[in-house]
Design an enzyme around this catalytic site. Structure first.
Site, PDB file in Angstrom:
ATOM      1  N   SER A   1       0.788  -1.216   0.000  1.00 49.17           N
ATOM      2  CA  SER A   1       0.000   0.000   0.000  1.00 49.17           C
ATOM      3  C   SER A   1       0.830   1.280   0.000  1.00 49.17           C
ATOM      4  O   SER A   1       1.569   1.531  -0.936  1.00 49.17           O
ATOM      5  CB  SER A   1      -0.958  -0.039   1.186  1.00 49.17           C
ATOM      6  OG  SER A   1      -1.939   0.927   1.038  1.00 49.17           O
ATOM      7  N   HIS A   2       0.746   2.065   1.067  1.00 49.80           N
ATOM      8  CA  HIS A   2       1.429   3.357   1.126  1.00 49.80           C
ATOM      9  C   HIS A   2       2.864   3.220   1.628  1.00 49.80           C
ATOM     10  O   HIS A   2       3.569   4.218   1.731  1.00 49.80           O
ATOM     11  CB  HIS A   2       0.652   4.290   2.040  1.00 49.80           C
ATOM     12  CG  HIS A   2       0.451   3.701   3.405  1.00 49.80           C
ATOM     13  ND1 HIS A   2      -0.363   2.628   3.623  1.00 49.80           N
ATOM     14  CD2 HIS A   2       1.002   4.003   4.587  1.00 49.80           C
ATOM     15  CE1 HIS A   2      -0.320   2.304   4.907  1.00 49.80           C
ATOM     16  NE2 HIS A   2       0.508   3.116   5.516  1.00 49.80           N
TER      17      HIS A   2
ATOM     18  N   ASP B   1      -2.375   6.506  -3.273  1.00 48.91           N
ATOM     19  CA  ASP B   1      -1.208   5.804  -2.715  1.00 48.91           C
ATOM     20  C   ASP B   1      -0.730   4.697  -3.651  1.00 48.91           C
ATOM     21  O   ASP B   1      -1.224   4.573  -4.782  1.00 48.91           O
ATOM     22  CB  ASP B   1      -1.515   5.269  -1.304  1.00 48.91           C
ATOM     23  CG  ASP B   1      -2.505   4.120  -1.306  1.00 48.91           C
ATOM     24  OD1 ASP B   1      -3.307   4.026  -2.257  1.00 48.91           O
ATOM     25  OD2 ASP B   1      -2.481   3.308  -0.358  1.00 48.91           O
TER      26      ASP B   1
ATOM     27  N   ASP C   1      -1.166   1.508  -4.005  1.00 50.44           N
ATOM     28  CA  ASP C   1      -2.166   0.608  -4.595  1.00 50.44           C
ATOM     29  C   ASP C   1      -3.452   1.342  -4.961  1.00 50.44           C
ATOM     30  O   ASP C   1      -4.464   0.704  -5.291  1.00 50.44           O
ATOM     31  CB  ASP C   1      -2.449  -0.596  -3.689  1.00 50.44           C
ATOM     32  CG  ASP C   1      -3.000  -0.204  -2.329  1.00 50.44           C
ATOM     33  OD1 ASP C   1      -2.710   0.917  -1.858  1.00 50.44           O
ATOM     34  OD2 ASP C   1      -3.733  -1.016  -1.727  1.00 50.44           O
TER      35      ASP C   1
ATOM     36  N   ASP D   1      -5.804   2.851  -3.422  1.00 55.78           N
ATOM     37  CA  ASP D   1      -7.072   2.794  -2.685  1.00 55.78           C
ATOM     38  C   ASP D   1      -7.265   4.029  -1.805  1.00 55.78           C
ATOM     39  O   ASP D   1      -8.366   4.326  -1.381  1.00 55.78           O
ATOM     40  CB  ASP D   1      -7.222   1.492  -1.877  1.00 55.78           C
ATOM     41  CG  ASP D   1      -6.100   1.255  -0.890  1.00 55.78           C
ATOM     42  OD1 ASP D   1      -5.092   2.000  -0.914  1.00 55.78           O
ATOM     43  OD2 ASP D   1      -6.221   0.306  -0.090  1.00 55.78           O
ATOM     44  N   ARG D   2      -6.181   4.762  -1.530  1.00 54.73           N
ATOM     45  CA  ARG D   2      -6.317   5.981  -0.740  1.00 54.73           C
ATOM     46  C   ARG D   2      -6.409   7.202  -1.648  1.00 54.73           C
ATOM     47  O   ARG D   2      -5.987   7.147  -2.802  1.00 54.73           O
ATOM     48  CB  ARG D   2      -5.083   6.184   0.145  1.00 54.73           C
ATOM     49  CG  ARG D   2      -4.924   5.118   1.171  1.00 54.73           C
ATOM     50  CD  ARG D   2      -3.783   5.491   2.097  1.00 54.73           C
ATOM     51  NE  ARG D   2      -3.655   4.450   3.113  1.00 54.73           N
ATOM     52  CZ  ARG D   2      -3.115   4.632   4.303  1.00 54.73           C
ATOM     53  NH1 ARG D   2      -2.621   5.802   4.614  1.00 54.73           N
ATOM     54  NH2 ARG D   2      -3.049   3.648   5.162  1.00 54.73           N
TER      55      ARG D   2
ATOM     56  N   THR E   1     -10.812   0.300  12.823  1.00 54.34           N
ATOM     57  CA  THR E   1      -9.941   0.656  11.705  1.00 54.34           C
ATOM     58  C   THR E   1      -9.715  -0.548  10.782  1.00 54.34           C
ATOM     59  O   THR E   1      -9.493  -1.653  11.258  1.00 54.34           O
ATOM     60  CB  THR E   1      -8.600   1.148  12.264  1.00 54.34           C
ATOM     61  OG1 THR E   1      -8.851   2.368  12.951  1.00 54.34           O
ATOM     62  CG2 THR E   1      -7.581   1.390  11.167  1.00 54.34           C
TER      63      THR E   1
ATOM     64  N   GLU F   1     -12.492   6.459   6.130  1.00 52.66           N
ATOM     65  CA  GLU F   1     -11.567   6.459   7.254  1.00 52.66           C
ATOM     66  C   GLU F   1     -10.773   7.759   7.214  1.00 52.66           C
ATOM     67  O   GLU F   1     -10.541   8.323   6.140  1.00 52.66           O
ATOM     68  CB  GLU F   1     -10.588   5.288   7.148  1.00 52.66           C
ATOM     69  CG  GLU F   1     -11.229   3.936   7.266  1.00 52.66           C
ATOM     70  CD  GLU F   1     -10.173   2.840   7.385  1.00 52.66           C
ATOM     71  OE1 GLU F   1     -10.023   2.287   8.480  1.00 52.66           O
ATOM     72  OE2 GLU F   1      -9.500   2.546   6.387  1.00 52.66           O
TER      73      GLU F   1
ATOM     74  N   SER G   1      -7.782   8.040   7.452  1.00 57.79           N
ATOM     75  CA  SER G   1      -6.475   7.775   6.858  1.00 57.79           C
ATOM     76  C   SER G   1      -6.515   7.861   5.327  1.00 57.79           C
ATOM     77  O   SER G   1      -5.897   7.073   4.648  1.00 57.79           O
ATOM     78  CB  SER G   1      -5.994   6.393   7.286  1.00 57.79           C
ATOM     79  OG  SER G   1      -6.983   5.429   6.951  1.00 57.79           O
TER      80      SER G   1
ATOM     81  N   LYS H   1     -11.628   0.495  -0.297  1.00 51.39           N
ATOM     82  CA  LYS H   1     -11.655   1.931  -0.513  1.00 51.39           C
ATOM     83  C   LYS H   1     -11.110   2.203  -1.911  1.00 51.39           C
ATOM     84  O   LYS H   1     -10.440   1.349  -2.484  1.00 51.39           O
ATOM     85  CB  LYS H   1     -10.877   2.652   0.576  1.00 51.39           C
ATOM     86  CG  LYS H   1      -9.444   2.202   0.777  1.00 51.39           C
ATOM     87  CD  LYS H   1      -8.882   2.878   2.018  1.00 51.39           C
ATOM     88  CE  LYS H   1      -7.428   2.533   2.256  1.00 51.39           C
ATOM     89  NZ  LYS H   1      -7.270   1.379   3.162  1.00 51.39           N
TER      90      LYS H   1
END
Ligand code: VG1
Ligand code: CO
Length: 582
Positions: free
Chosen positions: A124-125, A300, A302, A304-305, A368, A387, A389, A400
């Site tokens: 991810s991030h 990010d 992947d 998703d953010r 979370t 979220e 985040s 997400k």
């Protein structure tokens, strides 16, 4: 057709394969140890029911970080050996996490097949590269992350594993070209289907949003747009969606070529790590010359953010989900029939609660991690969730979704400017300020202390739990630090009972709740790969519209002081400042 046989390889357990908030994340050198990845993959197969393995179709792809290609080839060979019928791979091994979710739910193979699960290869991030992080997680038939019941089983299996199955004679498959390659094994045919990474996801987005109105917005001379993929997998979608479909200029895309080390950066869309975008939007000391764009966004590794920015303006993720929920029915065709309900993670601010209350919507507060939203969505209880985040999404998938959030914001801006023939755009800032005027503002900040000593972090948490046994004592300490802070009226560890399956998750964060609605929350991160990360979430509600325009760090300064002093943050961690402030 190349024939293969199945080899059983002896192995011994590793004791550190417990999946965290979102999968197993470790340094690449840990994943490269002989049998390490293999053990985890076999432990996952063993945790699934037989029909989700034998004859099944699995998606295997990720954010393209270093070690992904090797991992994909290993998982292909292990899938074949375990009796999987087909593996679907996004071209070059690339699929964003939301696109994997979409592919599981929406894609039909050439032979009518549907996928029942996926290995997603991402941390991810977290940064990527030979000395950085790799990660793997399993997603289920609904397109969402495996629930705790499954990840617990995987972990149990990793502790006792003695062997795994692999088809060593399958040659490495060319994943750079769209094609189906077939092999024949002891249980019949096995296919590897390499397909275009963006097609299914784009189709889904077109069924949700009014692309025509977004296109008009992007063509509006008053509007300007910028998107930064931080060299993550979002880049594989950006040109197709923003440029080719919606008509954005090529030059509005930053860092949209996916790289296995994310260009050496931290692919985390926040004010600290998305440096180039933040400068371009006029939000840093060294801002780029010229007038910033009206809208900026980043995703990010992947994808998703998401981070949403206006011109010289930051939208907190907690406000973002509340604003999307408040406008979804009018601005986004997918929601025109109404929202089923909304949900947020516990540390996310209560801005969404106020909207839910106002619109009389079902509302849920979950721990979370996105996996907790899935059950609510499958049961038809939740349409929009988020979220703090930088995660926002809806029931169109079970993850997400960074690009979805950008399209949602573009839809809202387009809607707010629909009948605007004046020469001034209704801006991101206008939309947020109007929202505060109507619903009040939740001042919010998060302090992250990354890579602190794990023992020290545990002691700090234990200290905070112990304090909770006497509210009088807590209030004495608080008053001694600042007399202008309200009273603590409740202190506990968040515990969640899933309203759908009744499962209980304990120890999901330490909360201190104040009389005026302010909150302090302390949690240990479950996504790091080294040491511990302490997260401190600070929130204060301001209902008075004349006081919603303050700088958030100023507004929160008294609460921050209380939080740092009574938690003894510096004493326990040795840190006098956090690594990241959001
Ligand atoms: C963090 C965030 C959490 C998010 C998770 C996965 O977890 O706080 O809200 O769901 O990352 O996001 P933690 O345990 O480190 O606080 V991602 O984009 O890394 O899949
Ligand atoms: Co992510």
């Amino acid at each position: 057709m190349v024939a293969f046989k199945v080899t059983t390889v002896k192995s011994t357990p590793f004791d550190d394969q417990k999946p965290g908030t979102s999968g197993l994340r470790k340094k690449v050198k840990v994943f490269k140890q002989p049998h390490y990845l293999h053990n985890f993959v076999q432990a996952t197969f063993s945790a699934l029911s037989a029909e989700k393995v034998k004859g099944a179709t699995l998606v295997v792809s990720g954010d393209g970080r270093y070690f992904s290609e090797e991992a994909i080839q290993i998982i292909i060979k292990m899938s074949a050996a375990n009796g999987v019928r087909r593996v679907w791979v996004g071209q070059n091994g690339l699929l964003s996490t939301p696109a994997v979710s979409a592919v599981i739910r929406e894609r039909t193979g050439h032979d009518g097949s549907k996928a029942t699960g996926s290995f997603i290869l991402t941390a991810s991030h977290n940064p990527g590269g030979p000395t950085e992080d790799f990660g793997i997680k399993y997603n289920m038939e609904n397109g969402g992350p495996a629930p705790e019941s499954v990840t617990d089983k995987i972990f149990e299996n990793t502790k006792t594993i003695q062997e795994y199955l692999i088809a060593e004679d399958i040659p490495d498959v060319d994943i750079s070209t769209v094609a189906v390659t077939s092999f024949s094994g002891p249980e019949g045919q096995f296919d590897v289907d390499v397909f275009d990474s963006a097609t299914d996801y784009l189709k889904l987005m077109k069924s949700i949003f009014d692309f025509q109105s977004i296109k008009q917005l992007l063509a509006n001379p008053k509007f300007s747009f910028c998107y930064d993929a931080l060299h993550g997998v979002g880049g594989a979608y950006a040109t197709r969606i923003f440029v080719e479909e919606l008509g954005a200029k090529e030059s509005s895309l930053l860092n949209c070529v996916p790289k296995e080390d994310f260009g050496g950066g931290h692919p985390d869309p926040n004010l600290t790590y998305a440096k180039e975008l933040v400068a371009r939007m006029g939000l840093s000391k060294t801002s780029s010359p010229g007038e910033p764009p009206e809208f900026g966004a980043a995703s990010d590794g992947d994808a998703d953010r998401n981070m949403i920015l206006g011109k010289r303006f930051f939208v907190t993720p907690s406000d973002s989900v509340a604003i999307i929920a408040a406008n979804a029915v009018q601005a986004i065709p997918y929601f025109s029939g109404g929202l089923k309900g909304v949900a947020r993670s516990m540390p996310t601010s209560a801005a969404l609660d106020v909207v839910a209350n106002h619109l009389n919507l079902k509302f849920f507060e979950v721990p979370t991690g996105w996996k907790f939203f899935g059950n609510l969505m499958d049961a038809g209880l939740c349409s929009v969730c988020g979220e703090e985040s930088f995660g926002t999404g809806s029931d169109h998938i079970r993850e997400k979704d960074g690009i979805w959030a950008v399209l949602a914001w573009l839809s809202i801006i387009a809607y707010k400017n629909k009948d605007n023939s004046g020469d001034k755009l209704v801006t991101v800032e206008d939309i947020v300020v109007d929202h505060w005027a109507k619903f009040g503002r939740h001042y919010y900040t998060r302090y992250d202390y990354e890579n602190v000593d794990a023992g020290a972090a545990k002691e700090l948490m234990a200290h905070l739990v112990k304090l909770q046994s006497s509210l009088d004592e807590v209030n004495n300490i608080v008053k001694g630090i600042r007399s202008d802070v309200s009273k603590v009226v409740n202190a506990d560890e968040f515990e969640y009972k899933d309203p759908v399956d009744g499962s209980i998750s304990k120890h999901q964060g330490i909360r201190y709740l104040f009389e005026d609605g302010s909150r302090l929350v302390f949690r240990l991160s479950g996504t790091g790969s080294e040491g511990a990360t302490i997260r401190l979430y600070i929130e204060q509600y301001e209902k008075d519209a004349s006081k919603t325009g303050r700088d958030s760090q100023d507004a929160l300064a008294p609460l921050v002081e209380v939080a740092l002093k009574f938690s003894k943050m510096q004493e326990f961690t040795g840190r006098n400042a956090p690594t990241v402030i959001t």
